[in-house]
Design a protein around this motif. Structure first.
Motif, PDB file in Angstrom:
ATOM      1  N   TRP A 188       0.632  -1.193   0.036  1.00 53.67           N
ATOM      2  CA  TRP A 188      -0.059   0.053   0.131  1.00 53.67           C
ATOM      3  C   TRP A 188       0.907   1.300  -0.014  1.00 53.67           C
ATOM      4  O   TRP A 188       0.473   2.060  -0.737  1.00 53.67           O
ATOM      5  CB  TRP A 188      -1.225  -0.035   1.209  1.00 53.67           C
ATOM      6  CG  TRP A 188      -2.079   1.011   1.222  1.00 53.67           C
ATOM      7  CD1 TRP A 188      -1.968   2.370   2.070  1.00 53.67           C
ATOM      8  CD2 TRP A 188      -3.175   1.052   0.229  1.00 53.67           C
ATOM      9  NE1 TRP A 188      -3.345   2.928   1.607  1.00 53.67           N
ATOM     10  CE2 TRP A 188      -3.895   2.414   0.412  1.00 53.67           C
ATOM     11  CE3 TRP A 188      -3.700   0.196  -0.787  1.00 53.67           C
ATOM     12  CZ2 TRP A 188      -4.815   2.587  -0.301  1.00 53.67           C
ATOM     13  CZ3 TRP A 188      -4.601   0.500  -1.535  1.00 53.67           C
ATOM     14  CH2 TRP A 188      -5.427   1.725  -1.203  1.00 53.67           C
ATOM     15  N   GLU A 189       1.924   1.294   0.668  1.00 52.55           N
ATOM     16  CA  GLU A 189       2.707   2.389   0.891  1.00 52.55           C
ATOM     17  C   GLU A 189       3.938   2.484  -0.251  1.00 52.55           C
ATOM     18  O   GLU A 189       4.717   3.432  -0.236  1.00 52.55           O
ATOM     19  CB  GLU A 189       3.440   2.497   2.224  1.00 52.55           C
ATOM     20  CG  GLU A 189       2.335   2.812   3.330  1.00 52.55           C
ATOM     21  CD  GLU A 189       2.891   2.863   4.742  1.00 52.55           C
ATOM     22  OE1 GLU A 189       3.577   3.836   4.931  1.00 52.55           O
ATOM     23  OE2 GLU A 189       2.785   1.895   5.605  1.00 52.55           O
ATOM     24  N   ARG A 190       3.935   1.732  -1.011  1.00 53.19           N
ATOM     25  CA  ARG A 190       4.947   1.445  -2.096  1.00 53.19           C
ATOM     26  C   ARG A 190       4.375   1.721  -3.354  1.00 53.19           C
ATOM     27  O   ARG A 190       3.140   2.099  -3.552  1.00 53.19           O
ATOM     28  CB  ARG A 190       5.543   0.011  -1.987  1.00 53.19           C
ATOM     29  CG  ARG A 190       6.276  -0.435  -0.672  1.00 53.19           C
ATOM     30  CD  ARG A 190       7.070  -1.599  -1.075  1.00 53.19           C
ATOM     31  NE  ARG A 190       8.128  -1.942   0.089  1.00 53.19           N
ATOM     32  CZ  ARG A 190       7.691  -2.624   1.189  1.00 53.19           C
ATOM     33  NH1 ARG A 190       6.452  -2.798   1.470  1.00 53.19           N
ATOM     34  NH2 ARG A 190       8.675  -2.681   2.016  1.00 53.19           N
ATOM     35  N   ARG A 191       5.056   1.771  -4.278  1.00 50.50           N
ATOM     36  CA  ARG A 191       4.688   2.294  -5.900  1.00 50.50           C
ATOM     37  C   ARG A 191       3.373   1.465  -6.218  1.00 50.50           C
ATOM     38  O   ARG A 191       2.532   2.313  -6.697  1.00 50.50           O
ATOM     39  CB  ARG A 191       5.913   1.990  -6.774  1.00 50.50           C
ATOM     40  CG  ARG A 191       5.354   2.685  -8.127  1.00 50.50           C
ATOM     41  CD  ARG A 191       6.418   2.477  -9.093  1.00 50.50           C
ATOM     42  NE  ARG A 191       7.501   3.247  -8.544  1.00 50.50           N
ATOM     43  CZ  ARG A 191       8.418   4.067  -9.430  1.00 50.50           C
ATOM     44  NH1 ARG A 191       8.211   3.834 -10.881  1.00 50.50           N
ATOM     45  NH2 ARG A 191       9.197   4.638  -9.013  1.00 50.50           N
ATOM     46  N   ARG A 243       0.465   2.876  -4.112  1.00 48.54           N
ATOM     47  CA  ARG A 243       0.254   4.452  -4.515  1.00 48.54           C
ATOM     48  C   ARG A 243      -0.118   4.803  -5.780  1.00 48.54           C
ATOM     49  O   ARG A 243      -1.405   5.631  -5.889  1.00 48.54           O
ATOM     50  CB  ARG A 243       1.354   5.205  -3.837  1.00 48.54           C
ATOM     51  CG  ARG A 243       1.664   5.177  -2.547  1.00 48.54           C
ATOM     52  CD  ARG A 243       2.961   5.876  -2.141  1.00 48.54           C
ATOM     53  NE  ARG A 243       3.083   7.022  -2.847  1.00 48.54           N
ATOM     54  CZ  ARG A 243       4.191   7.889  -2.921  1.00 48.54           C
ATOM     55  NH1 ARG A 243       5.392   7.003  -2.360  1.00 48.54           N
ATOM     56  NH2 ARG A 243       4.508   8.760  -3.497  1.00 48.54           N
ATOM     57  N   ASP A 258      -0.482  10.225  -1.953  1.00 49.26           N
ATOM     58  CA  ASP A 258       0.754  10.566  -1.932  1.00 49.26           C
ATOM     59  C   ASP A 258       1.410   9.897  -0.756  1.00 49.26           C
ATOM     60  O   ASP A 258       0.530   9.073  -0.046  1.00 49.26           O
ATOM     61  CB  ASP A 258       1.084  11.973  -1.644  1.00 49.26           C
ATOM     62  CG  ASP A 258       0.409  12.490  -0.379  1.00 49.26           C
ATOM     63  OD1 ASP A 258      -0.097  11.906   0.434  1.00 49.26           O
ATOM     64  OD2 ASP A 258       0.218  13.760  -0.380  1.00 49.26           O
ATOM     65  N   ALA A 259       2.517   9.850  -0.509  1.00 44.76           N
ATOM     66  CA  ALA A 259       3.201   9.103   0.651  1.00 44.76           C
ATOM     67  C   ALA A 259       2.453   9.330   2.153  1.00 44.76           C
ATOM     68  O   ALA A 259       2.237   8.160   2.839  1.00 44.76           O
ATOM     69  CB  ALA A 259       4.628   9.301   0.552  1.00 44.76           C
ATOM     70  N   ALA A 260       2.307  10.515   2.340  1.00 44.30           N
ATOM     71  CA  ALA A 260       1.637  10.775   3.711  1.00 44.30           C
ATOM     72  C   ALA A 260       0.235  10.049   3.756  1.00 44.30           C
ATOM     73  O   ALA A 260      -0.252   9.597   4.768  1.00 44.30           O
ATOM     74  CB  ALA A 260       1.598  12.279   3.711  1.00 44.30           C
ATOM     75  N   ALA A 310      -0.844   7.598   1.915  1.00 37.35           N
ATOM     76  CA  ALA A 310      -0.838   6.163   1.884  1.00 37.35           C
ATOM     77  C   ALA A 310      -0.370   5.659   3.288  1.00 37.35           C
ATOM     78  O   ALA A 310      -1.086   4.796   3.766  1.00 37.35           O
ATOM     79  CB  ALA A 310       0.224   5.777   0.921  1.00 37.35           C
ATOM     80  N   ARG A 311       0.265   6.291   3.871  1.00 34.89           N
ATOM     81  CA  ARG A 311       0.775   6.044   5.426  1.00 34.89           C
ATOM     82  C   ARG A 311      -0.457   6.191   6.323  1.00 34.89           C
ATOM     83  O   ARG A 311      -0.776   4.985   7.076  1.00 34.89           O
ATOM     84  CB  ARG A 311       1.980   7.034   5.808  1.00 34.89           C
ATOM     85  CG  ARG A 311       2.651   6.407   7.111  1.00 34.89           C
ATOM     86  CD  ARG A 311       3.774   7.291   7.407  1.00 34.89           C
ATOM     87  NE  ARG A 311       3.998   8.540   6.835  1.00 34.89           N
ATOM     88  CZ  ARG A 311       4.682   8.730   5.949  1.00 34.89           C
ATOM     89  NH1 ARG A 311       5.101   8.078   5.184  1.00 34.89           N
ATOM     90  NH2 ARG A 311       4.801  10.064   5.629  1.00 34.89           N
TER      91      ARG A 311
END
Length: 120
Positions: free
Chosen positions: A27-30, A33, A39-41, A43-44
């Motif tokens: 989920w938090e990887r390419r 996302r 975006d990364a935030a 997704a986290r």
């Protein structure tokens, strides 16, 4: 027709196993996302929700695999039950979250369900 139905059920099971991996572990990887567009935030922040959703997809995959190896009439009944679950989840997700879910989840589930019922 039974072979076609079994292949389609297997493909739907594999698709849901892929959803499990994507939502629980990527989920938090390419790949995750890219799918979500987050975006990364974001997704986290949404990773626990995605992991929970992935777990449910894993249960659908497990049920369909069980359905493929169970003797009839149990196998047939389990296939119908879990494919209906896939279809309902796909329709709900497609109507409430993202229309792409109708194609990615509901359509394969409906196609497999139709094949299972026709093979009977």
């Amino acid at each position: 027709m039974e072979t076609t139905a079994n292949v389609l059920v297997g493909l739907v099971a594999a698709l849901h196993a892929y959803f499990l991996v994507l939502e629980m572990f990527l989920w938090e990887r390419r790949p995750g996302r890219k799918l979500s567009g987050f975006d990364a935030a974001m997704a986290r922040a949404t990773a626990p929700l995605a992991a929970n959703q992935g777990l449910y997809n894993g249960f659908l995959a497990a049920g369909l695999i069980w359905a493929l190896i169970a003797e009839n009439p149990t196998g047939f009944r389990v296939q119908v039950f879990f494919l209906i679950c896939v279809l309902i989840a796909g329709l709900y997700g497609g109507l409430t979250t993202n229309r792409r879910i109708l194609i990615a989840q509901a359509a394969p589930g409906a196609l497999a369900l139709a094949a299972v019922l026709l093979a009977r």
